[in-house]
Design a protein around this motif. Sequence first.
Motif, PDB file in Angstrom:
ATOM      1  N   SER A  21      56.850  67.822  78.011  1.00 53.39           N
ATOM      2  CA  SER A  21      56.190  67.330  79.214  1.00 53.39           C
ATOM      3  C   SER A  21      54.684  67.244  79.006  1.00 53.39           C
ATOM      4  O   SER A  21      54.043  66.242  79.379  1.00 53.39           O
ATOM      5  N   TRP A  22      54.108  68.274  78.413  1.00 52.57           N
ATOM      6  CA  TRP A  22      52.670  68.229  78.110  1.00 52.57           C
ATOM      7  C   TRP A  22      52.350  67.037  77.203  1.00 52.57           C
ATOM      8  O   TRP A  22      51.377  66.318  77.426  1.00 52.57           O
ATOM      9  N   ARG A  23      53.194  66.852  76.174  1.00 53.77           N
ATOM     10  CA  ARG A  23      52.965  65.777  75.206  1.00 53.77           C
ATOM     11  C   ARG A  23      53.045  64.411  75.868  1.00 53.77           C
ATOM     12  O   ARG A  23      52.207  63.528  75.618  1.00 53.77           O
ATOM     13  N   LEU A  24      54.031  64.212  76.731  1.00 52.40           N
ATOM     14  CA  LEU A  24      54.183  62.939  77.421  1.00 52.40           C
ATOM     15  C   LEU A  24      52.970  62.641  78.299  1.00 52.40           C
ATOM     16  O   LEU A  24      52.446  61.511  78.292  1.00 52.40           O
ATOM     17  N   HIS A  25      52.527  63.618  79.066  1.00 45.69           N
ATOM     18  CA  HIS A  25      51.368  63.391  79.935  1.00 45.69           C
ATOM     19  C   HIS A  25      50.121  63.063  79.118  1.00 45.69           C
ATOM     20  O   HIS A  25      49.300  62.222  79.530  1.00 45.69           O
ATOM     21  N   LYS A  26      49.963  63.693  77.974  1.00 44.93           N
ATOM     22  CA  LYS A  26      48.807  63.410  77.109  1.00 44.93           C
ATOM     23  C   LYS A  26      48.878  61.983  76.565  1.00 44.93           C
ATOM     24  O   LYS A  26      47.882  61.246  76.598  1.00 44.93           O
ATOM     25  N   GLU A  27      50.051  61.569  76.087  1.00 52.28           N
ATOM     26  CA  GLU A  27      50.206  60.227  75.515  1.00 52.28           C
ATOM     27  C   GLU A  27      49.978  59.145  76.560  1.00 52.28           C
ATOM     28  O   GLU A  27      49.267  58.162  76.315  1.00 52.28           O
ATOM     29  N   VAL A  28      50.579  59.315  77.737  1.00 49.17           N
ATOM     30  CA  VAL A  28      50.435  58.298  78.779  1.00 49.17           C
ATOM     31  C   VAL A  28      49.007  58.261  79.314  1.00 49.17           C
ATOM     32  O   VAL A  28      48.465  57.176  79.580  1.00 49.17           O
ATOM     33  N   SER A  29      48.371  59.415  79.446  1.00 49.17           N
ATOM     34  CA  SER A  29      46.990  59.423  79.943  1.00 49.17           C
ATOM     35  C   SER A  29      46.051  58.725  78.951  1.00 49.17           C
ATOM     36  O   SER A  29      45.156  57.981  79.360  1.00 49.17           O
ATOM     37  N   GLU A  30      46.272  58.923  77.663  1.00 52.24           N
ATOM     38  CA  GLU A  30      45.432  58.254  76.672  1.00 52.24           C
ATOM     39  C   GLU A  30      45.648  56.741  76.696  1.00 52.24           C
ATOM     40  O   GLU A  30      44.700  55.959  76.543  1.00 52.24           O
ATOM     41  N   TYR A  31      46.884  56.324  76.907  1.00 58.84           N
ATOM     42  CA  TYR A  31      47.184  54.896  77.069  1.00 58.84           C
ATOM     43  C   TYR A  31      46.494  54.352  78.315  1.00 58.84           C
ATOM     44  O   TYR A  31      45.944  53.236  78.308  1.00 58.84           O
ATOM     45  N   ASN A  81      54.399  52.254  84.083  1.00 57.53           N
ATOM     46  CA  ASN A  81      53.645  52.461  85.326  1.00 57.53           C
ATOM     47  C   ASN A  81      52.151  52.291  85.096  1.00 57.53           C
ATOM     48  O   ASN A  81      51.439  51.802  85.985  1.00 57.53           O
ATOM     49  N   ALA A  82      51.666  52.683  83.934  1.00 57.02           N
ATOM     50  CA  ALA A  82      50.252  52.435  83.611  1.00 57.02           C
ATOM     51  C   ALA A  82      49.971  50.932  83.607  1.00 57.02           C
ATOM     52  O   ALA A  82      48.924  50.483  84.101  1.00 57.02           O
ATOM     53  N   ASP A  83      50.911  50.143  83.061  1.00 57.00           N
ATOM     54  CA  ASP A  83      50.736  48.682  83.077  1.00 57.00           C
ATOM     55  C   ASP A  83      50.675  48.155  84.502  1.00 57.00           C
ATOM     56  O   ASP A  83      49.916  47.214  84.797  1.00 57.00           O
ATOM     57  N   LYS A  84      51.453  48.729  85.400  1.00 55.34           N
ATOM     58  CA  LYS A  84      51.394  48.328  86.812  1.00 55.34           C
ATOM     59  C   LYS A  84      50.011  48.612  87.390  1.00 55.34           C
ATOM     60  O   LYS A  84      49.469  47.827  88.182  1.00 55.34           O
ATOM     61  N   VAL A  85      49.444  49.755  87.015  1.00 57.65           N
ATOM     62  CA  VAL A  85      48.098  50.108  87.476  1.00 57.65           C
ATOM     63  C   VAL A  85      47.078  49.099  86.965  1.00 57.65           C
ATOM     64  O   VAL A  85      46.212  48.626  87.718  1.00 57.65           O
TER      65      VAL A  85
END
Length: 422
Positions: free
Chosen positions: A317-327, A402-406
Amino acid sequence: MIQRALMRRGALLALQVATEGALPPVTLRRSASSLSVPPPTCLLKPLEAPYRYLFGPGPSNVPPRVLAAGGRPIIGHMHNEMFEIMDDIKKGIQYAFQTQNNMTIAVSGSGHTAMECAIFNTVEPGESVLIAINGIWGERAAEIAERIGARVNTLVKAPGGYFTNEEIKQALVKHKPVLFFLTHGESSAGLAHPIDGIGELCRMHECLFLVDSVASLGGAPLFMDKQNIDILYTGSQKALNAPPGTAPLSFNDRACKKMFSRKTKPVSYLLDMTYLSNYWGCDGKPARIYHHTGPVSGFFSLRESLAILAEMGLENSWRLHKEVSEYLYEGLEALGLKLFVKDKNLRLPPVTTVAIPSGYNWRDITNYVMKHHQMEITGGLGPSVGMVLRVGLMGYNCSKDNADKVFAALADALKHCPKSKA
């Protein structure tokens, strides 16, 4: 239309079940009503709630699995099956917090409730406390402590600022507090505050270390036991992805010693840990005694959200949040936007803050994406109002799609919202 038809059919079935085997029907006669307030017409219509992308600082969208858990049939709050579910929740919180603390519960209420519970139970009138303020949550903690008669001392930085261990040490020496409050995930500014070494400082100065992790738990590394955090709390509605209304909270032995040797009763009966510890089976007594009616459906949902976290794995979970936030950072900067927290190591992965682009009114942007994209992105909160936009991709919402939607929503808003020439 189909959903409404199903609702009507369900109502008819419920009526049929309720009347089978019951007493003969009673004929109701119309007569002049003695009521001065009629039934509200709004409640004679079906409940409607729109689906929105909750990409702000929380609450976040809830997974179908958690929604389904919350919709299970109610059981009694003092049933043995309920106690088993509460025991499961306790184990899940211990895992999420990375603690073996026996005194681990979920408070009936929001993260604010856990904040009050922690302060109410460990601080007495006249005692000195030290509050780190670099956003709204430190301000709230200071007000709560002041309301119960504590001597409140503060360390203050502008939103996005952080406190060095040396600054904290000097304040501990000067004010000699019984408790030091720090926000790990300051969602109003998008900052993840460093924690290492602070717990040791608090122990050296005989002070309890209280940490708010409402916006960070599950989205950024935190180790309650290893980092010597005495009291830790969070909320259910952020990366944990449960509905708002339950708040995990844990006290270690140091905190319990202070809490259960106080000279005065806590100001709140509802939040008195003497009773809550029994309700959660933490006091070693053979029977749990009624204290209050816990949010049964909320506990169902919280248990399911903790089960999802356990299945995924905390480190994943930590890893996923880090990867998506950097994207997310890369995409926002590609739009010409500036990130509010300059140091990448201090950014809060679940909640990203963006400096309001020059010439724009932040309300125009947030209103536009809500109206045209059914998406919640918010402005600042407390001291960060007028300084930032806040984008939250956490838990169930934490994905590059979801980042792409943003990106699409913000690009559209920047194109169509009015921009001053100044």
